[in-house]
Design an enzyme around this catalytic site. Sequence first.
Site: not given
Lengths: 485, 95, 483
Positions: C72, C147, C171
């Site tokens: 990420k 996210s 997330s």
Amino acid sequence: MEYEAIIGLEVHVQLKTQTKLFCGCPIEYGALPNSRVCPICLGLPGALPSPNKQAIILTIQTGLMLGSEIAPRGKFDRKNYFYPDMPKNYQISQYDQPLCKGGAVQLYPLAFPKDAQKDPQAQSRKKIRLVRIHLEEDVGKSFHFGDYSGIDFNRAGTPLMEIVSEADIRSPEEAFAYLTALRQILRYGNVSDCDMEKGQLRCDVNVSVKPIGEEKWGTKCEIKNLNSISAVRKALKYEIQRQIHILELGGEISQETLRWDDLKGQTFPMRTKEYAHDYRYFPDPDLLTILTEGELIEEAQKRIPELPEEKKQRLSQHYGLTEYQASVLASDPQLADFFEKAAAQSANKVSVANFLINDYLAVASESETAIPIPPEYFSELSNLVDQGKLHMKQAKEIVKLMVTEKKSPTLIVQEKGLAQITSLDTLDAICKEAIEANPKSVADYRSGKTAAINAIKGYVMKKTKGQANPKIVHELLEKKLHELG
Amino acid sequence: MEKPSIDIQYVADLARISLNEEEKKMFGEQFASILGYIEKLKEVKIDDVVLKGEEEGFKNNLREDLPQDGLATEDVLRNAPHHANNLFIVPKIIE
Amino acid sequence: MNLFEYTISELRRLLVRKELSPTELTEALFSRIAEVEPKINAYNYINHERAIERAKTVNVDLPLGGIPIAIKDNINVRAEPCRCASKILEGYLSPYNATVIEKLIKAGAILVGRTNMDEFAMGSSTENSATGLTKNPWDLQRVPGGSSGGSAAAVASHEAFCALGSDTGGSIRQPASFCGCVGLKPTYGRVSRYGLTAFASSLDQIGPLTKTVEDAALLLEVISGFDPNDNTSEKMPVPRFSELLETLSLKNMVLGVPKEYFIEGIDGEVREAINKAIAHFESLGAKIEEVSLPHTPYAVATYYILATAEASANLARFDGIRYGRRSKHYEDLLDYYGKTRDEGFGSEVKRRILLGTYVLSSGYYDAYYLRALKVKEKIKQDFSSVFKKCQALLTPTSPFCAFRIGEKSNDPLQMYLADIFTIAVNLAGICGLSIPCGQSTEGLPIGLQIIGPAWKEEVILALGHLYQKSTGWKPPIPPLEKT
Ligand SMILES: [Zn+2]
């Protein structure tokens, strides 16, 4: 109308640690800009603080030395405000749970400025109470050029201890004495070097004035970032007069933040174009609470040295010194240690103290932190005098030579041929000559004016260029004068 | 409970974010609805909650005071939008 | 079967037996990326060259030797961008590795690239990204969740074998549920946060997104453990999660079903799929019991106070002085800050910074922040008391399936409520796993959330593994089409 000042001090002290408060960067004064930084103290995304155990112990130790109450749990908070010298735009500090609460600093006569040591206020032995002591990180340093500024983050993250006093201080001299006494304790505890030239002790001052007898305090102003003890005194003197002057003219004091210009000798309002201060403190979620009970307090306790007041008592009792001598020596732990080492090998402890205080300190430069010669030189010197091998006046001269030439007193005596004449035969002859040369004094002495012996003694000393042992000369003369019948 | 109203300009100043009028209006309306929703926390009885700092058996997690290497200067300055003489350059700080 | 379809566990066997070289594997993955990425846009940055260099020399006997992994975009990797999908970090190159990256490198993993996300992990749809939208592989007109939407979409569309995400309020789990892959939020303190760009420090955790529960266990084992650089990481032993998967017995096991998670407004198909999964566990021998977590309705409000307050301070450092993008036109220092941050942050980030600034501002601390801390404690207590009678909880991960792009972007509050079932796990500091448990009639994946007590990842992993084994789970290949 008579006015009095109400003064409170916030002192920032740089702790004596090897690394910063929340990262392993070494603390180094004067390094190349931005060469002592890492992701943590530079506030890079993702970096997390990791608290320095030593800094926490030193703060607790300070609290213990000053009689503060140590919080069983310590907590770090974020103090939010934007400033280019602050890497994260929040400062990790302590808000509602400082490590130490309360405590006090006791003033003593020698802590006052020299010109005020005889004042009644210097004799009062007043205690200035503390509000709190907490731990926080320092910010970077800014440099100003034309229309821009440059930032060096080497200093950012250095551990600072903030010591906040109650508004117990009533004069610039008391403020001076408070800082001197506080610095003495911090140096005693080896908590900080308090080197003001390196910014290791900085001070913010709150001051207001009010007519004596008036209960309500006046509007206070804050003078920021004073970096020497004498600047604090000067700034306060100026600011108190400024405020009194305004009041006398029927004006009102406006609450403001001031800056002290040491060259101009004036305070000036800071031109900060700032939004309202709203620091939005909240507990730093990156840091656990600190359990002070147990290991940390125990470790801090172990490091508490003999404090100035105790040392003074002990020096005076153990070595038979006067209170004045003891407090001069105790004013600096290094000086006291030096004295004790010198006294250990000396027969006359008081004379060692006198040499140090009256002769060495009088010539030592202010900036000199350590005495540049071994303590044994002072033991030797006092022993030479004590054994009658050296005249006191000569010994005083030798102190200067010891320091400048870094030689032992015995060596100096040999080199300069300063040894006292102790040979009885030599002295006997000179004394005989002296009696013959001073018939008037001899007559006076014999008529009961015993002080007349000094004139005869003076003749001997002059004749021997001061090298005759005065004690032996005195005895010889007395004997001879009595023999004269 | 009255609807909380926010001084958006004050908050934006504190957060150092310049907002245009349109944004101020939009955020103002959204905050009214979000804060209205948040008001429901007032229903929770919290008098009995004591916020302890730590769990039982808690131990300190502190760093020994031993120096470590930091970043090389080129790594320090590489990301700076403006630097000179090893310093980060910013608009003039007024003191 | 195509190489890109394999799971880590399968690839490990091939690599160790030298039936496959890390270079072949990495190249195969890059061809898949080349094929799929134009449709999905899961990656913000790909470093083909660096990955191949590494594949050539990596030791395959290491725990993740030769396995490519996507990271990420908010986890720092030395000499790589770490943009957090924000304009303000345009051009930023990180000078250091996060602790999890150090651990992955030591374990032999090959870093492929950085996955897209909501800016600074603030969002539930990956629509708040300065680098563009990521599409849901099951329907390109829908969001992948967020996210960690890039990580979930990459794993689900097989352009990554596994990925790291971060989970502050759901997330990892919510996008895993939307994309049909496995996502795990570890216990707070299990995985070091050092090097994870902070959103809400007291809630953030890094965790794995994978094709199977077995792979999640493997990855968790590598990234877990005490880190002196993270003051909030815990000195807890790390169990061999991958070896404990098969040891679970459902006999004497009580699984709780919290009634507050089956509320009005939950999608009918989601409810049905979750009930089916619960029945499946029951058929395998588990005892199912309804439980109550009475403070569930307050979780979202609590979260939005605590998370935004922390974020308002965490994101203060983005000022364009030491790094990042600075505004070109300003009058003075104050104007400089205001414009730099206005131009650099997207709307959602500004909204949360402002909200967080407000709840901490003078006079409001007690009413908002302090109260929220206390409600958080209540939520924690809810979980401790139910975990006295059951070993894990079964809930939906999200009340609905992936929604359409743009559907919720104008109503922040509706968007916040998408995290209603995942947020409490972060507030309580416990662990949660999302696994696929069926599809809607539109072909959209549905996620089952298995919640466990703190430090009991082995329990939820074993439950998830048991579910996948007993239902014959095989990671599907999504259509990559608009429906
Ligand atoms: Zn550092």
